[in-house]
Each structure stands twice: as structure tokens, then as C-alpha cells.
Motif scaffolding. Sequence first.
Motif, mmCIF file in Angstrom:
data_model
loop_
_atom_site.group_PDB
_atom_site.id
_atom_site.type_symbol
_atom_site.label_atom_id
_atom_site.label_comp_id
_atom_site.label_asym_id
_atom_site.label_seq_id
_atom_site.Cartn_x
_atom_site.Cartn_y
_atom_site.Cartn_z
ATOM 1 N N GLY A 21 50.319 43.011 38.344
ATOM 2 C CA GLY A 21 50.647 42.215 39.530
ATOM 3 C C GLY A 21 49.598 41.140 39.786
ATOM 4 O O GLY A 21 49.935 40.005 40.143
ATOM 5 N N LEU A 22 48.329 41.499 39.578
ATOM 6 C CA LEU A 22 47.265 40.526 39.828
ATOM 7 C C LEU A 22 47.296 39.398 38.797
ATOM 8 O O LEU A 22 46.740 38.322 39.022
ATOM 9 N N ALA A 23 47.951 39.657 37.677
ATOM 10 C CA ALA A 23 48.043 38.611 36.649
ATOM 11 C C ALA A 23 49.347 37.828 36.777
ATOM 12 O O ALA A 23 49.702 37.037 35.917
ATOM 13 N N THR A 56 41.294 23.939 43.380
ATOM 14 C CA THR A 56 41.206 22.545 43.818
ATOM 15 C C THR A 56 40.852 22.476 45.299
ATOM 16 O O THR A 56 40.129 21.599 45.743
ATOM 17 N N TRP A 57 41.399 23.490 46.058
ATOM 18 C CA TRP A 57 41.093 23.539 47.504
ATOM 19 C C TRP A 57 39.773 24.246 47.765
ATOM 20 O O TRP A 57 39.469 24.595 48.902
ATOM 21 N N ALA A 58 39.018 24.537 46.715
ATOM 22 C CA ALA A 58 37.707 25.178 46.827
ATOM 23 C C ALA A 58 37.785 26.573 47.445
ATOM 24 O O ALA A 58 36.906 26.986 48.182
ATOM 25 N N ALA A 59 38.893 27.287 47.176
ATOM 26 C CA ALA A 59 38.998 28.651 47.710
ATOM 27 C C ALA A 59 38.136 29.586 46.878
ATOM 28 O O ALA A 59 38.229 29.573 45.647
ATOM 29 N N PRO A 60 37.270 30.381 47.530
ATOM 30 C CA PRO A 60 36.498 31.356 46.776
ATOM 31 C C PRO A 60 37.392 32.495 46.258
ATOM 32 O O PRO A 60 38.557 32.605 46.680
ATOM 33 N N LEU A 101 42.356 35.612 46.264
ATOM 34 C CA LEU A 101 42.953 36.940 46.038
ATOM 35 C C LEU A 101 43.849 37.299 47.229
ATOM 36 O O LEU A 101 44.991 37.726 47.070
ATOM 37 N N TRP A 102 43.293 37.099 48.403
ATOM 38 C CA TRP A 102 43.955 37.538 49.617
ATOM 39 C C TRP A 102 45.188 36.685 49.945
ATOM 40 O O TRP A 102 46.216 37.193 50.365
ATOM 41 N N LYS A 103 45.049 35.372 49.740
ATOM 42 C CA LYS A 103 46.122 34.453 50.154
ATOM 43 C C LYS A 103 47.200 34.286 49.091
ATOM 44 O O LYS A 103 48.350 34.038 49.400
ATOM 45 N N MET A 126 47.272 38.598 45.947
ATOM 46 C CA MET A 126 47.725 39.871 46.531
ATOM 47 C C MET A 126 49.210 39.825 46.907
ATOM 48 O O MET A 126 49.975 40.705 46.507
ATOM 49 N N PRO A 127 49.626 38.850 47.666
ATOM 50 C CA PRO A 127 51.061 38.770 47.981
ATOM 51 C C PRO A 127 51.929 38.733 46.717
ATOM 52 O O PRO A 127 52.979 39.367 46.658
ATOM 53 N N ALA A 128 51.443 37.969 45.713
ATOM 54 C CA ALA A 128 52.232 37.873 44.484
ATOM 55 C C ALA A 128 52.303 39.228 43.765
ATOM 56 O O ALA A 128 53.251 39.501 43.025
ATOM 57 N N ALA A 129 51.272 40.064 43.984
ATOM 58 C CA ALA A 129 51.227 41.352 43.279
ATOM 59 C C ALA A 129 52.061 42.420 43.966
ATOM 60 O O ALA A 129 52.333 43.471 43.381
#
Lengths: 278, 328
Positions: A165-167, A179-183, A188-190, A193-196
Motif C-alpha cells: 500500500g505504501l508503494a 516540489t511543495w517541499a513536504a517532508p 506519508l500522512w497526506k 497513508m490514504p493511498a495505502a
Amino acid sequence: MLTAAPILIVWLGAWGLNTWLARFDTRLTRLLVALIFGATILILWEMIVRIYDVPSVILPAPSQIGASFVENRAILWTDFVQTILRGALTGWIIGALAAIATAIAIDRSPFLRRGLLPIGNFVAALPIVGIAPILVMWFGFDWQSKAAVVVVMVFFPILVNMVAGLAATDPMQRDLMRTWAAPYWQSLWKLRMPAAMPFLFNGLKITTTLALIGAIVAEFFGSPTKGMGFRISTAVGRLDLPLVWAEILAAAIAGSLFYGLVALIEKKVTFWHPSQRA
Amino acid sequence: MKRLILGAAAAALCGSAAWAEGELTLQLKWVTQAQFAGYYVALDKGFYEEEGLDVTILPGGPDIAPTQVLAGGGADVIVEWMPAALAAREKGLPLVNIAQPFKRSGMMLTCLKESGITDPKTDFAGKTLGVWFSGNEYPFLSWMNHLGLSTEGGAEGVTVLKQGFNVDPLLQKQAACISTMTYNEYGQVLDAGLTPEDLVTFKYEDQGVATLEDGLYVLESTLEDPAMVDSLVQFVRASMKGWDYAAQNPEEAAEIVLDNDETGAQTMDHQLRMVQEIAKLTEGSTGALDEADYQRTVDTLLSGGSDPVISAAPEGAFSHVVTERAVE
């Protein structure tokens, strides 16, 4: 042959009725067809047991099982609490949380992926009858050892599903987050995780039944004098087969509810997924 | 499908193993071991053959209830303990005792000395005891009834563990006492490194709550068939011959048991010890049931507290038909 006549009449009659009902494709008839099918099975079972005088040690009639279920409500409830709520549910929750945490750790580090997944595979291949007596020795006779067996049983299927799921996001989506500089944790959270979630719930649904089986079978290897596995194995020795069947019925109901509950939560969580669009 | 259902129903109707002249199937109470040496000796030494019998011996196991095998038509004769047989009889399965090779009970509770138990009357309360189930719990339950102890746990009662088929709960101190047979598990405890000085044992015989063990049981319907009764007479006669032979030749009997053990789990030392201990239990038994022993078993099971094993004295639970002819 004559004794079989009423059985055949009921069977063919119910069949005919269902065939006729199936022509009207409405919501009500769809429900009725299923109900009639189930009822027919029970009626035929009851008839066969009574007409051929089948000993209850071989197969009790549904009416006997129902009577035993009602009569032994208190016992069944005690066993349900011991096996399902304490053993299976506790083990399932601990196993699921551990698997999710491990999946994230594996996702973070290739080193762990190469080290942990093979071990997970190995643990998954251990037969329950081999580990149950050992875990009973380690964790004692009560529900803790049953929960431990369940943890071992559910851990791997959830882990594999969660890693997959994480992949499950596209490189394009992950690049966009960067690109949005998300750490890492934010992406993972945004995003991931939802995709998994569909994968995770797939694992959770599979393991509801595994948890039940694990908790029940583990009780065969030493238990206090309560629990579904204990009751099933000892009531056979006492020739109380209606009680054995009542326990099986209780386990089936509990298993269906457990599965249904997880499926319901999945519907709420993954409403966005194509499979949920009715 | 229809034929399948009818076939299954017909099979259930028959209720006894497919039977040809002189063929008998014996379901043991436990795995292949010297506890059943008499039957294996009779088989190997040809005592059954001399009687014109073709006997099949089915080993049991931890979760095999012989009464259920008999009810399901998987065997003609079973080795069973009387409490389980009488309880099954009350449940509507018409079991009849046809012979009683075991005169005495080999059952005892083995306790760790460090648990501080010296007298069952005063010291069991609040302790955890290991008990076998699958029909073997009845003697224990009636003993606790005698002592007036609840088996529901708590400070006033005893906590019961469902003991598996090993002595681990005692070795790991999960239980203060466990169920043991003089001829089997007690030896396993000693083999595990404990000494008799570390242990306190309470024999059911000494506690006055002994119930008859390893007897031979058939269904009532079996005794209605004269040909079947003839076979049973031959079977009991040859089996008792086997028991006598085993008592006189313990080493050879242990060898024979080992030869018949398909699991390869048993060892010579263990089986030899078992043959010798079993000989103490069969000693003086002709195979005929002593009605005084039967009565004592019934009284033990009937008496006691809220949860007696059987609720009424059984009628017709034994028959001398077979042993009258088998024992000359």
C-alpha cells in the motif's frame, strides 16, 4: 425410498418456488430467494435427522442446536468474551499496530526491507500447532497466550499488504509532494497513508477470520476452563454435540460481525476509491 | 446429490462398523503404549487368531473420545473409563461394560512439595490444578465435590487448567498439582529431573474416590446379535490371555508395544516401566466386572455437590453375558 418422499417434496417445492420468484427481479424477491434457500437447508437438515433417526453424536438437528444455544447463553457469552474479545481482538489490534509500524519502518529504510521481510515470511510459514504450545508455555494458560498466537498469525498478512500500500502512489504524485517541499512524514500522512488504506483494509479483513481461528485453536493446547476452543474440544468428550454446534454458530456469528464491522469502517475511510462507488 | 444425502443418512443408520464374521475393531483410549499391552500382545502372539478373530486396534489420542468413535460406527469395542462411559450413557448413548481388565485405578494428583499441599481437605483451596478433559475430568470433578470445593476458582475453590498431554504445567509451576497416571505421567515428571522428594502424590484409590478405568464397552445393540456376542467372548478371552502374558513377560510385552507404535515416540525404558505399573492394576482381575467395584464407582460419581457427574443410578450399564462365557 418412501421415507425420502417428504424430503424430496420439500426440496423440489422450495426449488420450484425460488425458480418462480427469481423471474421477478425486485429487491424484495432477491431477499426472499436467499431467505427461502437458507430456510430450506435448515428444514431439510431437520427432516433428514428426524426421519433417519441420526444420532445427535453424529449430527444434531438444527432445533437441538438452537435450543442448546438459547439454554447455554451464559456459557456462550463467557466463552465469547474470553476467546473473541480478550484473545482474538486484543491480539488482532496489537498485531495490526505492530505490522503498520513495521511497514513504515521498512518503507523508510532499504536495510530493514531486506532484513525484516524475509523474517516476516519465515514467521508466516510457522504452523500454528507448532507455535501454540510454546506460546502457552511462555505466556501462561490464560488469554494472553491466545492473544500472542493471534499476533503471530495476523502480523504478516497485514505487513505485506501495508508495504504494498505504501508503494501504491505514482512517482508523479510523490514528486509533486517534493516540489511543495513536504517532508517525509507530511507526505506519508497526506498522500501515501490514504493511498495505502484499501491495501491495509484488505489485510485487516483477511486477518479477522485468521484471528478467530488462531484464538480458538490455541485453546486446544491448554486453557482455563472457559473459552470457545476449550468448550468445543471438551464438549465433544462429553458427547454434548448440540453445545459444540452452538459454539460453532456463535463463532460464525462473531466472525461475520467482526468482518462486517471492519468492512463498514473501510467503506467510511476509503469512500474515494473506485471499488466503493456503487 | 440426492443419492449422496441418502447414502450419508444410510451410513449413519447402520451405526456399527462394516462387519464380517470374526472381524472386530477396538478403539483405544489413548496412543499406542503399554497401557494397552494386553491387546497388543494378544494380537502379536496370535491369541486373537487362535480364536478365529481378525482384530484391528485403533490408537487414540488427546482429542479422540472413544465413546464418540463407537457412536459414529468407527469401532465395535472401546477401551474407556467408567465415569465417561456412564456419563455418555446418561446422555443417551447406550454403552454397556462387557469386561473390566483393570481392577484398580492408576490415577493420582501429583503436586509440588513447595506448594505446601499436605492434605487435600485443607490445602487445595485457592490452588491451580491441572486436569485432563475429554471425559477424563469426571473422577476429578467428583473428588472435588467430595471435598466440597468449587472448580470455578477464587480463594475458596480451585482453579482448573485444561492440561494438555504433557507434564509441563507442573515443571513450569503454572499449576500446583497436575493429573498423572501411576504408569505414565508420574514417570515423565521424574524423567524431567524432579525427584520423588520434590513431590507429593494423592492416589484416587487412597482418597476413596477411585473410579474404574480401562474397561471394555460396546453398544447395547451389539449384544443383541448372537454372532457378535460370540466374537466378543472370544475377544475378551484372548485379551485376558494377553494381559496375563504381559504381566509375566514385561520385557517382551514392552517390545511388542514398541513394534506396534507407528509414531516411534515411545522408548523401551518408559514402556517397560509402564508394563510393570499396569500389571499392578490388572493383578487379580479375571476380566469379569466386580459389582462391588462398579457400585463404588457409581456412588462416587453420584455423591457430592451441586454438579454430580451422573444424576441417577444407571440401569443396565454392565453385562456379564460375555465374561460368564469368556472366563472359565
